[in-house]
Write a protein that holds these residues in place. Structure first.
Motif, short mmCIF file in Angstrom:
data_model
loop_
_atom_site.label_atom_id
_atom_site.label_comp_id
_atom_site.label_asym_id
_atom_site.label_seq_id
_atom_site.Cartn_x
_atom_site.Cartn_y
_atom_site.Cartn_z
N MET A 53 30.94 39.76 45.62
CA MET A 53 32.63 40.73 45.76
C MET A 53 33.34 39.45 46.91
SD MET A 53 33.62 43.69 45.43
CE MET A 53 35.67 44.46 45.10
N MET A 54 34.03 38.64 46.27
CA MET A 54 35.14 38.21 47.34
C MET A 54 36.63 37.90 46.79
SD MET A 54 33.64 36.55 49.97
CE MET A 54 32.00 35.98 50.49
N GLY A 55 36.90 38.92 47.54
CA GLY A 55 38.90 38.83 47.51
C GLY A 55 39.65 39.94 45.93
N GLY A 56 38.11 39.98 45.30
CA GLY A 56 38.93 40.59 43.62
C GLY A 56 38.69 40.15 42.97
N CYS A 57 37.24 39.69 43.17
CA CYS A 57 36.84 38.25 42.52
C CYS A 57 34.66 38.60 42.53
CB CYS A 57 37.01 37.08 42.57
SG CYS A 57 38.87 36.17 42.28
N ILE A 58 34.50 38.46 41.42
CA ILE A 58 32.60 37.66 42.25
C ILE A 58 32.46 36.70 41.40
CG2 ILE A 58 31.05 38.69 40.37
CD1 ILE A 58 32.38 40.88 39.43
N VAL A 59 32.04 36.15 42.68
CA VAL A 59 31.38 34.27 42.68
C VAL A 59 29.83 34.70 42.01
CG1 VAL A 59 31.35 32.54 44.50
CG2 VAL A 59 32.81 33.97 44.42
N THR A 60 29.64 33.80 41.17
CA THR A 60 27.99 33.88 41.21
C THR A 60 27.51 33.19 41.91
OG1 THR A 60 28.15 31.85 39.68
CG2 THR A 60 29.05 34.09 38.29
N ASP A 79 25.86 29.83 40.94
CA ASP A 79 26.18 28.78 41.06
C ASP A 79 27.37 28.38 41.13
OD1 ASP A 79 23.73 28.69 39.10
OD2 ASP A 79 25.06 28.93 37.48
N GLY A 80 28.47 29.15 41.99
CA GLY A 80 30.08 28.76 42.58
C GLY A 80 30.94 29.53 41.63
N ASP A 81 30.46 29.51 40.35
CA ASP A 81 31.54 30.58 39.54
C ASP A 81 32.32 31.41 40.07
OD1 ASP A 81 31.04 28.47 37.74
OD2 ASP A 81 29.77 29.35 36.47
N VAL A 82 33.58 31.46 39.41
CA VAL A 82 34.57 32.87 39.98
C VAL A 82 34.55 33.37 38.62
CG1 VAL A 82 36.53 33.20 41.33
CG2 VAL A 82 34.87 32.01 42.06
N ILE A 83 34.71 34.96 38.78
CA ILE A 83 34.76 35.68 37.83
C ILE A 83 36.10 36.38 38.29
CG2 ILE A 83 34.30 37.52 35.91
CD1 ILE A 83 31.73 36.61 36.82
N GLU A 84 37.38 36.23 37.76
CA GLU A 84 38.46 36.21 38.44
C GLU A 84 39.51 37.49 36.81
OE1 GLU A 84 40.67 33.83 40.79
OE2 GLU A 84 39.54 31.78 39.37
N GLY A 85 40.81 37.15 37.04
CA GLY A 85 41.64 37.61 36.67
C GLY A 85 40.96 38.57 34.99
#
Length: 100
Positions: free
Chosen positions: A58-65, A67-73
């Motif tokens: 969990m980074m700044g309200g997002c989830i970083v996988t 692999d470096g992909d970001v799940i946001e919005g």
């Protein structure tokens, strides 16, 4: 008698919320996931997205996988957080190989 200790109990050491703790195997590792802990920035989470189990930070309200992909919005609405990873268990002894 003063120096005698009890045997170590892994549940007592690592499971602080038994009713909210799960043992999850993912990616060749085993995780102790505690749903009672509130995740904060930098914490490792176990989550489910599109029916698939995953681990990410969990980074700044997002989830970083990993692999470096970001799940946001809007994609975050598809995420079900299982809990905060309290412990990662790795295996150092290979029970299937012969000892020499």
């Amino acid at each position: 008698m003063d120096y005698i200790e009890d045997r170590p109990c892994l549940n007592r050491l690592f499971v602080h919320h038994p009713a909210a703790t799960s043992f999850i195997e993912f990616g060749g590792l085993n995780y102790v996931v505690d749903a009672a802990l509130t995740p904060r920035d930098g914490d490792t989470l176990c989550y489910e997205i599109f029916g698939e189990l995953a681990i990410g930070k969990m980074m700044g309200g997002c989830i970083v996988t990993p692999d470096g992909d970001v799940i946001e919005g809007d994609a975050l609405s598809e995420v079900i957080v299982m809990g905060k990873v309290a412990l990662t268990i790795t295996q150092h002894y290979d029970w299937g190989s012969p000892t020499i």
